[in-house]
Design a protein around this motif. Structure first.
Motif, short mmCIF file in Angstrom:
data_model
loop_
_atom_site.label_atom_id
_atom_site.label_comp_id
_atom_site.label_asym_id
_atom_site.label_seq_id
_atom_site.Cartn_x
_atom_site.Cartn_y
_atom_site.Cartn_z
N MET A 123 -32.83 -40.44 -44.72
CA MET A 123 -31.90 -40.05 -43.66
C MET A 123 -31.34 -38.65 -43.89
O MET A 123 -31.26 -37.84 -42.99
N PHE A 124 -30.94 -38.34 -45.17
CA PHE A 124 -30.39 -37.04 -45.51
C PHE A 124 -31.20 -36.39 -46.62
O PHE A 124 -31.80 -37.08 -47.47
N GLY A 125 -31.23 -35.07 -46.63
CA GLY A 125 -31.83 -34.31 -47.71
C GLY A 125 -30.80 -33.43 -48.36
O GLY A 125 -29.76 -33.10 -47.76
N CYS A 126 -31.06 -33.03 -49.59
CA CYS A 126 -30.12 -32.21 -50.35
C CYS A 126 -30.90 -31.18 -51.16
O CYS A 126 -31.90 -31.51 -51.78
N GLN B 3 -34.26 -32.57 -52.76
CA GLN B 3 -33.99 -33.92 -53.24
C GLN B 3 -33.89 -34.86 -52.05
O GLN B 3 -33.14 -34.62 -51.11
N THR B 4 -34.65 -35.94 -52.11
CA THR B 4 -34.58 -36.99 -51.09
C THR B 4 -34.27 -38.34 -51.73
O THR B 4 -34.33 -39.37 -51.05
N ASN B 5 -33.92 -38.31 -53.03
CA ASN B 5 -33.65 -39.56 -53.75
C ASN B 5 -32.22 -40.01 -53.54
O ASN B 5 -31.46 -40.25 -54.48
N MET B 6 -31.85 -40.14 -52.27
CA MET B 6 -30.50 -40.58 -51.93
C MET B 6 -30.32 -42.06 -52.30
O MET B 6 -31.22 -42.87 -52.10
N VAL B 7 -29.16 -42.39 -52.85
CA VAL B 7 -28.85 -43.77 -53.21
C VAL B 7 -27.89 -44.34 -52.17
O VAL B 7 -26.80 -43.79 -51.96
N HIS C 71 -24.65 -23.16 -54.76
CA HIS C 71 -24.76 -23.52 -53.35
C HIS C 71 -25.45 -24.88 -53.21
O HIS C 71 -26.34 -25.20 -53.99
N VAL C 72 -25.03 -25.63 -52.19
CA VAL C 72 -25.67 -26.91 -51.87
C VAL C 72 -25.91 -26.95 -50.37
O VAL C 72 -25.04 -26.57 -49.57
N VAL C 73 -27.09 -27.40 -49.98
CA VAL C 73 -27.43 -27.58 -48.58
C VAL C 73 -27.62 -29.07 -48.31
O VAL C 73 -28.36 -29.74 -49.03
N ILE C 74 -26.95 -29.58 -47.29
CA ILE C 74 -27.11 -30.97 -46.86
C ILE C 74 -27.63 -30.95 -45.43
O ILE C 74 -27.11 -30.21 -44.58
N PHE C 75 -28.64 -31.77 -45.14
CA PHE C 75 -29.22 -31.75 -43.81
C PHE C 75 -29.76 -33.12 -43.44
O PHE C 75 -30.04 -33.97 -44.30
#
Length: 212
Positions: A1-4, A12-16, A35-39
């Motif tokens: 659902m989200f990427g980081c 990173q797509t290993n969302m918990v 910096h961090v990008v959330i999308f």
């Protein structure tokens, strides 16, 4: 659902998933993250009327609001440390000193109305008084006109101590100087400039005092 993405690192797509409405990413070595990008991942559709609040957590600290994403704004970049870093409640999110441990990014689905209220409160905190780690208030810088006025006042007060109505013997007049007016030797200005710049280097805040 989200990427980081942490700047300089792979996607990173290993969302918990922690619950149906909350999730998290764990990023190793928080001290090296600027910096961090959330999308939203492709083809992700959030429930109608909802968005996602983004939080961060440093080792040993509580979660703090970072921002949000939604169907209207499907990605966001957050600067976490260094000059221009985002702030919450007047505090820089990550200080330049080393932080030992991971950075946790928390994501929570919430109604857009609730997200808007939280972001508005964060903006109000940012526009209010900024505090240092010691809790001392940091005043906003004065406008340039105020600084210029203080400098000229300081110069005037210094030069008037050398003022004279009569040119000394051997002095050279410049242009149409009226001997009945008040004069100041050029050396006095040179001395003021040297003393003023030296004092600014030693005490940058001395112009803030009312008695200059």
């Amino acid at each position: 659902m989200f990427g980081c993405i942490a700047a300089g690192r792979p996607l990173q797509t290993n969302m918990v998933m922690l619950s149906p409405t909350t999730a998290s990413f764990t990023l190793d070595d928080a001290s090296s993250i600027n910096h961090v990008v959330i999308f939203l991942m492709p083809d992700t559709v959030l429930p109608a009327g909802q968005g996602a609040t983004i939080y961060f957590q440093l080792p040993g600290k509580e979660f703090r609001l970072l921002g949000s994403v939604s169907m209207e704004k499907q990605s966001a970049v957050f600067k976490l440390k260094g000059p221009g870093a985002a702030k919450t409640g007047g505090d820089e999110m990550m200080h330049d000193e080393a932080v030992s441990g991971p950075l946790i990014i928390g994501i929570q689905l919430e109604p857009l109305e609730s997200i808007g209220a939280q972001l508005q409160q964060m903006q109000q905190n940012m526009s209010g008084a900024t505090t240092t780690g010691a809790g001392a208030l940091i005043k906003p810088p004065p406008p340039p006109s105020t600084v210029a006025d203080k400098i000229m006042k300081h110069l005037f007060n210094y030069l008037t101590s050398f003022a004279t109505q009569n040119l000394p013997m051997g002095a050279m007049a410049l242009g149409q100087i009226n001997p009945q007016t008040t004069y100041v030797p050029l050396k006095a200005f040179q001395e003021w400039y040297a003393k003023f710049t030296n004092r600014i280097r030693q005490d940058p805040t001395f112009l803030d005092r009312e008695d200059v």
